[in-house]
Design a protein around this motif. Sequence first.
Motif, PDB file in Angstrom:
ATOM      1  N   LYS A   1       0.818  -1.209   0.000  1.00 37.23           N
ATOM      2  CA  LYS A   1       0.000   0.000   0.000  1.00 37.23           C
ATOM      3  C   LYS A   1       0.858   1.268   0.000  1.00 37.23           C
ATOM      4  CE  LYS A   1      -1.881   1.302   3.790  1.00 37.23           C
ATOM      5  NZ  LYS A   1      -2.635   1.614   4.999  1.00 37.23           N
ATOM      6  N   ASN A   2       1.896   1.291   0.827  1.00 36.77           N
ATOM      7  CA  ASN A   2       2.738   2.481   0.905  1.00 36.77           C
ATOM      8  C   ASN A   2       3.570   2.673  -0.361  1.00 36.77           C
ATOM      9  OD1 ASN A   2       1.778   3.074   3.400  1.00 36.77           O
ATOM     10  ND2 ASN A   2       3.565   2.359   4.523  1.00 36.77           N
ATOM     11  N   THR A   3       3.967   1.580  -0.992  1.00 35.84           N
ATOM     12  CA  THR A   3       4.697   1.667  -2.255  1.00 35.84           C
ATOM     13  C   THR A   3       3.795   2.267  -3.314  1.00 35.84           C
ATOM     14  OG1 THR A   3       5.959  -0.298  -1.665  1.00 35.84           O
ATOM     15  CG2 THR A   3       5.976   0.340  -3.979  1.00 35.84           C
ATOM     16  N   ALA A   4       2.543   1.854  -3.333  1.00 34.09           N
ATOM     17  CA  ALA A   4       1.578   2.406  -4.290  1.00 34.09           C
ATOM     18  C   ALA A   4       1.396   3.896  -4.045  1.00 34.09           C
ATOM     19  CB  ALA A   4       0.242   1.680  -4.157  1.00 34.09           C
ATOM     20  N   ALA A   5       1.279   4.286  -2.803  1.00 35.73           N
ATOM     21  CA  ALA A   5       1.098   5.699  -2.458  1.00 35.73           C
ATOM     22  C   ALA A   5       2.318   6.514  -2.887  1.00 35.73           C
ATOM     23  CB  ALA A   5       0.862   5.849  -0.958  1.00 35.73           C
ATOM     24  N   ARG A   6       3.511   5.950  -2.676  1.00 35.99           N
ATOM     25  CA  ARG A   6       4.736   6.661  -3.040  1.00 35.99           C
ATOM     26  C   ARG A   6       4.822   6.867  -4.545  1.00 35.99           C
ATOM     27  NH1 ARG A   6       8.137   3.205  -1.186  1.00 35.99           N
ATOM     28  NH2 ARG A   6       8.758   2.303  -3.161  1.00 35.99           N
ATOM     29  N   ARG A   7       4.481   5.830  -5.310  1.00 33.51           N
ATOM     30  CA  ARG A   7       4.538   5.947  -6.765  1.00 33.51           C
ATOM     31  C   ARG A   7       3.502   6.925  -7.287  1.00 33.51           C
ATOM     32  NH1 ARG A   7       6.526   0.270  -9.319  1.00 33.51           N
ATOM     33  NH2 ARG A   7       8.040  -0.152  -7.714  1.00 33.51           N
ATOM     34  N   LYS A   8       2.306   6.898  -6.713  1.00 31.30           N
ATOM     35  CA  LYS A   8       1.271   7.843  -7.132  1.00 31.30           C
ATOM     36  C   LYS A   8       1.693   9.270  -6.796  1.00 31.30           C
ATOM     37  CE  LYS A   8      -2.393   5.937  -5.217  1.00 31.30           C
ATOM     38  NZ  LYS A   8      -3.802   5.632  -4.894  1.00 31.30           N
ATOM     39  N   SER A   9       2.303   9.445  -5.637  1.00 30.60           N
ATOM     40  CA  SER A   9       2.771  10.762  -5.226  1.00 30.60           C
ATOM     41  C   SER A   9       3.822  11.286  -6.202  1.00 30.60           C
ATOM     42  CB  SER A   9       3.353  10.688  -3.817  1.00 30.60           C
ATOM     43  OG  SER A   9       3.965  11.898  -3.466  1.00 30.60           O
ATOM     44  N   ARG A  10       4.705  10.415  -6.621  1.00 31.31           N
ATOM     45  CA  ARG A  10       5.785  10.802  -7.532  1.00 31.31           C
ATOM     46  C   ARG A  10       5.240  11.279  -8.879  1.00 31.31           C
ATOM     47  NH1 ARG A  10      10.420   6.865  -9.952  1.00 31.31           N
ATOM     48  NH2 ARG A  10      11.755   8.491 -10.769  1.00 31.31           N
ATOM     49  N   ILE A  11       4.276  10.522  -9.430  1.00 32.49           N
ATOM     50  CA  ILE A  11       3.752  10.934 -10.731  1.00 32.49           C
ATOM     51  C   ILE A  11       2.834  12.146 -10.598  1.00 32.49           C
ATOM     52  CG2 ILE A  11       4.060   8.684 -11.806  1.00 32.49           C
ATOM     53  CD1 ILE A  11       1.104   8.133 -11.499  1.00 32.49           C
ATOM     54  N   THR A  12       2.187  12.320  -9.430  1.00 33.98           N
ATOM     55  CA  THR A  12       1.364  13.496  -9.202  1.00 33.98           C
ATOM     56  C   THR A  12       2.227  14.745  -9.149  1.00 33.98           C
ATOM     57  OG1 THR A  12      -0.228  12.164  -7.967  1.00 33.98           O
ATOM     58  CG2 THR A  12      -0.344  14.538  -7.664  1.00 33.98           C
ATOM     59  N   ARG A  13       3.368  14.640  -8.476  1.00 33.09           N
ATOM     60  CA  ARG A  13       4.300  15.791  -8.433  1.00 33.09           C
ATOM     61  C   ARG A  13       4.729  16.188  -9.822  1.00 33.09           C
ATOM     62  NH1 ARG A  13       7.454  13.291  -4.167  1.00 33.09           N
ATOM     63  NH2 ARG A  13       8.971  12.883  -5.795  1.00 33.09           N
ATOM     64  N   HIS A  14       5.022  15.200 -10.651  1.00 32.06           N
ATOM     65  CA  HIS A  14       5.440  15.500 -12.028  1.00 32.06           C
ATOM     66  C   HIS A  14       4.304  16.176 -12.798  1.00 32.06           C
ATOM     67  CE1 HIS A  14       7.394  15.173 -15.894  1.00 32.06           C
ATOM     68  NE2 HIS A  14       6.300  14.585 -16.371  1.00 32.06           N
ATOM     69  N   LEU A  15       3.104  15.656 -12.658  1.00 31.13           N
ATOM     70  CA  LEU A  15       1.943  16.231 -13.357  1.00 31.13           C
ATOM     71  C   LEU A  15       1.723  17.674 -12.918  1.00 31.13           C
ATOM     72  CD1 LEU A  15      -0.388  15.463 -15.313  1.00 31.13           C
ATOM     73  CD2 LEU A  15      -1.761  15.091 -13.278  1.00 31.13           C
ATOM     74  N   ASN A  16       1.823  17.942 -11.626  1.00 30.75           N
ATOM     75  CA  ASN A  16       1.632  19.296 -11.121  1.00 30.75           C
ATOM     76  C   ASN A  16       2.739  20.244 -11.580  1.00 30.75           C
ATOM     77  OD1 ASN A  16      -0.699  18.532  -9.828  1.00 30.75           O
ATOM     78  ND2 ASN A  16       0.293  18.202  -7.854  1.00 30.75           N
ATOM     79  N   SER A  17       3.927  19.715 -11.803  1.00 31.36           N
ATOM     80  CA  SER A  17       5.029  20.573 -12.258  1.00 31.36           C
ATOM     81  C   SER A  17       4.832  21.022 -13.701  1.00 31.36           C
ATOM     82  CB  SER A  17       6.367  19.854 -12.104  1.00 31.36           C
ATOM     83  OG  SER A  17       6.486  18.844 -13.105  1.00 31.36           O
ATOM     84  N   LEU A  18       4.022  20.276 -14.461  1.00 29.51           N
ATOM     85  CA  LEU A  18       3.764  20.647 -15.852  1.00 29.51           C
ATOM     86  C   LEU A  18       2.762  21.782 -15.967  1.00 29.51           C
ATOM     87  CD1 LEU A  18       3.498  17.111 -17.505  1.00 29.51           C
ATOM     88  CD2 LEU A  18       5.458  18.659 -17.531  1.00 29.51           C
ATOM     89  N   ALA A  19       1.956  21.965 -14.940  1.00 26.88           N
ATOM     90  CA  ALA A  19       0.898  22.991 -14.981  1.00 26.88           C
ATOM     91  C   ALA A  19       1.456  24.392 -14.923  1.00 26.88           C
ATOM     92  CB  ALA A  19      -0.073  22.770 -13.831  1.00 26.88           C
TER      93      ALA A  19
END
Length: 84
Positions: free
Chosen positions: A66-84
């Motif tokens: 569960k925590n690995t999934a959360a970490r990976r989602k967090s990582r790609i969310t940060r990238h997505l937000n940096s594109l905005a």
Amino acid sequence: MDRHAQQFKRERQDKKRHERNIAAMSKLRSAVKNVLASSKQDEAEKLYKDAVSIIDKAAGKGLIKKNTAARRKSRITRHLNSLA
């Protein structure tokens, strides 16, 4: 020493499960990599949605924790937000 039928069956099941897990992890890694490699906002959002779905399914099936999934989602969310 004798081997029981259950041992043969267990080996067959393990082999199938192993192949399935390898394929699922490959799909997951590719999805995350594609999101991180994208540089356009609209393209990244589509890939992000698919990647989050794949990550959640993998966590639900016990492929990743569960925590690995959360970490990976967090990582790609940060990238997505940096594109905005």
